[in-house]
Enzyme design. Structure first.
Site, mmCIF file in Angstrom:
data_model
loop_
_atom_site.group_PDB
_atom_site.id
_atom_site.type_symbol
_atom_site.label_atom_id
_atom_site.label_comp_id
_atom_site.label_asym_id
_atom_site.label_seq_id
_atom_site.Cartn_x
_atom_site.Cartn_y
_atom_site.Cartn_z
ATOM 1 N N ILE A 14 6.817 -3.102 9.613
ATOM 2 C CA ILE A 14 7.822 -3.387 8.586
ATOM 3 C C ILE A 14 9.251 -3.269 9.129
ATOM 4 C CG2 ILE A 14 8.073 -1.058 7.604
ATOM 5 C CD1 ILE A 14 7.835 -2.441 4.797
ATOM 6 N N GLY A 35 4.740 8.622 10.265
ATOM 7 C CA GLY A 35 4.290 7.337 9.740
ATOM 8 C C GLY A 35 5.398 6.306 9.648
ATOM 9 N N VAL A 36 5.371 5.547 8.564
ATOM 10 C CA VAL A 36 6.327 4.454 8.407
ATOM 11 C C VAL A 36 7.752 4.999 8.257
ATOM 12 C CG1 VAL A 36 6.086 4.188 5.882
ATOM 13 C CG2 VAL A 36 6.614 2.201 7.303
ATOM 14 N N ASP A 37 7.875 6.161 7.656
ATOM 15 C CA ASP A 37 9.181 6.819 7.478
ATOM 16 C C ASP A 37 9.839 7.071 8.838
ATOM 17 O OD1 ASP A 37 11.254 8.177 6.282
ATOM 18 O OD2 ASP A 37 10.070 9.898 5.636
ATOM 19 N N TYR A 124 -0.456 10.604 2.792
ATOM 20 C CA TYR A 124 -0.578 11.053 1.396
ATOM 21 C C TYR A 124 -1.974 10.800 0.817
ATOM 22 C CZ TYR A 124 4.326 12.451 0.685
ATOM 23 O OH TYR A 124 5.533 13.095 0.723
HETATM 24 P P1 ADP Z 1 2.483 8.046 2.991
HETATM 25 O O1 ADP Z 1 2.976 9.440 3.304
HETATM 26 O O2 ADP Z 1 3.191 7.439 1.790
HETATM 27 O O3 ADP Z 1 0.989 7.968 2.925
HETATM 28 P P2 ADP Z 1 2.464 6.909 5.720
HETATM 29 O O4 ADP Z 1 3.639 6.498 6.521
HETATM 30 O O5 ADP Z 1 1.645 8.034 6.207
HETATM 31 O O6 ADP Z 1 3.022 7.153 4.216
HETATM 32 O O7 ADP Z 1 1.500 5.653 5.543
HETATM 33 C C1 ADP Z 1 1.740 4.588 4.667
HETATM 34 C C2 ADP Z 1 1.205 3.313 5.272
HETATM 35 O O8 ADP Z 1 2.167 2.810 6.207
HETATM 36 C C3 ADP Z 1 -0.094 3.491 6.081
HETATM 37 O O9 ADP Z 1 -0.983 2.433 5.711
HETATM 38 C C4 ADP Z 1 0.361 3.339 7.537
HETATM 39 O O10 ADP Z 1 -0.652 2.760 8.354
HETATM 40 C C5 ADP Z 1 1.509 2.373 7.379
HETATM 41 N N1 ADP Z 1 2.496 2.290 8.480
HETATM 42 C C6 ADP Z 1 2.791 3.179 9.447
HETATM 43 N N2 ADP Z 1 3.767 2.689 10.253
HETATM 44 C C7 ADP Z 1 4.100 1.461 9.759
HETATM 45 C C8 ADP Z 1 5.019 0.434 10.138
HETATM 46 N N3 ADP Z 1 5.817 0.586 11.206
HETATM 47 N N4 ADP Z 1 5.077 -0.704 9.403
HETATM 48 C C9 ADP Z 1 4.278 -0.869 8.319
HETATM 49 N N5 ADP Z 1 3.396 0.048 7.895
HETATM 50 C C10 ADP Z 1 3.306 1.207 8.608
#
Ligand code: ADP
Length: 178
Positions: A14, A35-37, A124
């Protein structure tokens, strides 16, 4: 208006998306994380963390907006989804709120495009099929109810989740559009 013309699903990262806003599945402190954050904060650079500090956090299901800094995306919408604890603690409503409040901010800012990750479907622990259905139906319902049609891209990071979104979207498209 065929709402499905505005929705697409991609397998990818993303942080590379060229849209008005990418949505961050944030932690309530809004100070970055894994993760994505973590990926979004790394790609955006330190200005993002600095701007996030001013909020003093954000409750699960709410959303806050910042600039996009070094990202291609012009803005980041930060929303902590629910932590999944078995489904009896209002998790589905909180997840809906995350999508709805993100779309509301997009509407208020007159955005034409937005990209969502699978909020709560990582650390989560939200079950992926249910999280997928809530994501798509909440966005579709919002666009129809508000007559606010922007390009929505669901960006999935793993093949399993990508396929879930493709299949669920196809099943909805098979129902005649009213
Ligand atoms: P949460 O704490 O809300 O579960 P996470 O970041 O652990 O958030 O995961 C949310 C989703 O984002 C997961 O499906 C993970 O595979 C995905 N994810 C992780 N990195 C990226 C990225 N760079 N781009 C898109 N999705 C991502």
């Amino acid at each position: 208006m065929d709402v499905f013309k505005h929705i697409s699903v991609v397998l990818g990262d993303i942080t590379t998306m060229d849209v008005d806003a990418i949505v961050n599945a944030a932690a309530p402190a809004l100070l970055g994380g894994g993760g994505v954050d973590g990926a979004i904060h790394r790609a955006a650079g330190p200005g993002l963390l600095q701007e996030c500090r001013k909020f003093g956090g954000c409750n699960h299901g709410e959303a806050r907006i910042t600039a996009g800094y070094n990202l291609k995306a012009r803005h980041v919408i930060h929303t902590p989804g629910p932590i999944y604890r078995g489904g009896q603690f209002g998790e589905s409503q909180i997840l809906k709120n995350s999508y709805r409040n993100s779309m509301l901010l997009a509407k208020e800012h007159g955005f034409k495009s937005i990209a969502f990750p699978a909020i709560s479907a990582g650390v989560y622990g939200y079950p992926k099929p249910e999280a997928c259905q809530i994501a798509i139906t909440t966005v579709v319902d919002f666009m129809k109810a508000q007559q606010f049609f922007i390009d929505v891209v669901f960006v999935l990071f793993d093949q399993e989740n990508y396929q879930l979104y493709v299949d669920y979207l196809a099943s909805l498209k098979a129902i005649p559009v009213q």
